[in-house]
Design a protein around this motif. Structure first.
Motif, short mmCIF file in Angstrom:
data_model
loop_
_atom_site.label_atom_id
_atom_site.label_comp_id
_atom_site.label_asym_id
_atom_site.label_seq_id
_atom_site.Cartn_x
_atom_site.Cartn_y
_atom_site.Cartn_z
N ASP A 1 0.81 -1.22 0.00
CA ASP A 1 0.00 0.00 0.00
C ASP A 1 0.84 1.28 0.00
N ALA A 2 2.16 1.14 0.08
CA ALA A 2 3.04 2.31 0.24
C ALA A 2 2.98 3.24 -0.97
N ALA A 3 2.98 2.69 -2.18
CA ALA A 3 2.96 3.55 -3.37
C ALA A 3 1.67 4.37 -3.41
N ARG A 4 0.53 3.71 -3.13
CA ARG A 4 -0.75 4.42 -3.11
C ARG A 4 -0.77 5.49 -2.01
N TYR A 5 -0.23 5.17 -0.85
CA TYR A 5 -0.17 6.13 0.26
C TYR A 5 0.58 7.39 -0.17
N HIS A 6 1.77 7.21 -0.76
CA HIS A 6 2.58 8.37 -1.17
C HIS A 6 1.95 9.10 -2.35
N PHE A 7 1.32 8.37 -3.27
CA PHE A 7 0.63 8.99 -4.41
C PHE A 7 -0.48 9.91 -3.90
N GLU A 8 -1.26 9.42 -2.94
CA GLU A 8 -2.35 10.23 -2.39
C GLU A 8 -1.81 11.43 -1.62
N SER B 1 11.39 -3.78 -0.08
CA SER B 1 10.52 -3.98 -1.23
C SER B 1 10.51 -2.72 -2.06
N ALA B 2 10.07 -2.87 -3.32
CA ALA B 2 9.98 -1.71 -4.22
C ALA B 2 8.72 -1.88 -5.06
N TRP B 3 8.07 -0.76 -5.34
CA TRP B 3 6.78 -0.76 -6.02
C TRP B 3 6.75 0.35 -7.06
N MET B 4 5.97 0.14 -8.10
CA MET B 4 5.75 1.21 -9.08
C MET B 4 4.26 1.40 -9.28
N LEU B 5 3.85 2.64 -9.21
CA LEU B 5 2.45 3.02 -9.38
C LEU B 5 2.35 3.91 -10.61
N THR B 6 1.28 3.73 -11.36
CA THR B 6 0.94 4.65 -12.44
C THR B 6 -0.45 5.20 -12.13
N GLY B 7 -0.58 6.51 -12.27
CA GLY B 7 -1.86 7.15 -12.02
C GLY B 7 -1.92 8.49 -12.72
N THR B 8 -3.04 9.17 -12.56
CA THR B 8 -3.19 10.51 -13.14
C THR B 8 -3.62 11.47 -12.04
N GLN B 9 -3.23 12.72 -12.22
CA GLN B 9 -3.65 13.79 -11.34
C GLN B 9 -4.03 14.98 -12.19
N CYS B 10 -5.08 15.66 -11.78
CA CYS B 10 -5.52 16.89 -12.44
C CYS B 10 -5.03 18.02 -11.54
N VAL B 11 -3.98 18.74 -12.00
CA VAL B 11 -3.29 19.69 -11.13
C VAL B 11 -3.08 21.03 -11.81
N PHE C 1 -7.65 12.76 -8.91
CA PHE C 1 -6.57 11.80 -9.10
C PHE C 1 -7.14 10.39 -9.18
N GLN C 2 -6.39 9.52 -9.84
CA GLN C 2 -6.82 8.14 -10.03
C GLN C 2 -5.59 7.25 -10.17
N VAL C 3 -5.60 6.12 -9.46
CA VAL C 3 -4.54 5.12 -9.58
C VAL C 3 -4.93 4.14 -10.67
N THR C 4 -4.04 3.92 -11.63
CA THR C 4 -4.30 3.00 -12.73
C THR C 4 -3.72 1.62 -12.46
N ASP C 5 -2.51 1.58 -11.85
CA ASP C 5 -1.80 0.32 -11.71
C ASP C 5 -0.77 0.42 -10.59
#
Length: 189
Positions: A63-70, A104-114, A84-88
């Motif tokens: 959940d770390a990537a999503r936490y930092h993305f948010e 561990s290491a994770w990669m997140l892809t998402g979009t943000q309207c900024v 914002f939206q998480v895609t992967d």
């Protein structure tokens, strides 16, 4: 014969990684927090940020990537509905990473309207975020790649978005992530 890309020192040489072409060190243009290294593309509105942040022990690795993305979405004021939206989110294989000290290491892809510079105009940006978890150093290491997809005509970025001379690719970002190397753990305190 083409030379192999050179690793660029980060945080005074405590880390290094292979940066993509046309990279401008943003600290030469404006003040950057000490826990960040920020690079902009010389001809597009793309940017890369390497950031040292506090390890979030209460957050499970997956959940770390999503936490930092948010958290980034909140900082970018992209937190309104549809902002914002998480895609992967996928785990990164440690065998493919130079930074083998991570748990561990994770990669997140998402979009943000900024907005840029607190403007009213909103731009849609694809954000690729890699998180390296380093609990032994009480650190999460973040690498983010901001890749604008649509720029509002009213945005200050509109002037630079017309000419996309060799924009960075996902492969450029992945090479940076895979070549990130720790040379001095003293960076983490």
């Amino acid at each position: 014969m083409q030379r192999a890309p050179q690793a660029h020192p980060l945080f005074g040489g405590a880390l290094s990684a292979v940066l993509p072409h046309s990279t401008v060190d943003t600290s030469e243009l404006r003040e950057i927090p000490d826990n960040q290294e920020v690079f902009a593309h010389a001809h597009t509105d793309q940017s890369l940020i390497v950031e040292v942040v506090e390890y979030q022990a209460q957050v499970a690795d997956q959940d770390a990537a999503r936490y930092h993305f948010e958290d980034i979405a909140g900082s970018n004021k992209a937190s309104e509905p549809g902002g914002f939206q998480v895609t992967d989110v996928v785990p990164l294989s440690q065998s493919e990473l130079a930074l083998s000290d991570c748990s561990s290491a994770w990669m997140l892809t998402g979009t943000q309207c900024v907005s840029k510079f607190n403007e009213e105009a909103k731009n849609t940006v694809t954000l690729h975020l890699s998180v390296f978890r380093l609990p032994q150093f009480s650190t999460d290491l973040l690498i983010s790649f901001n890749d604008p997809q649509s720029i509002s005509p009213a945005s200050s970025s509109a002037a630079s978005s017309g000419t996309h001379r060799e924009p960075w690719t996902l492969q450029d970002f992945q090479r940076l992530v895979q070549t990130l190397t720790l040379h001095d753990p003293g960076l983490f305190g």
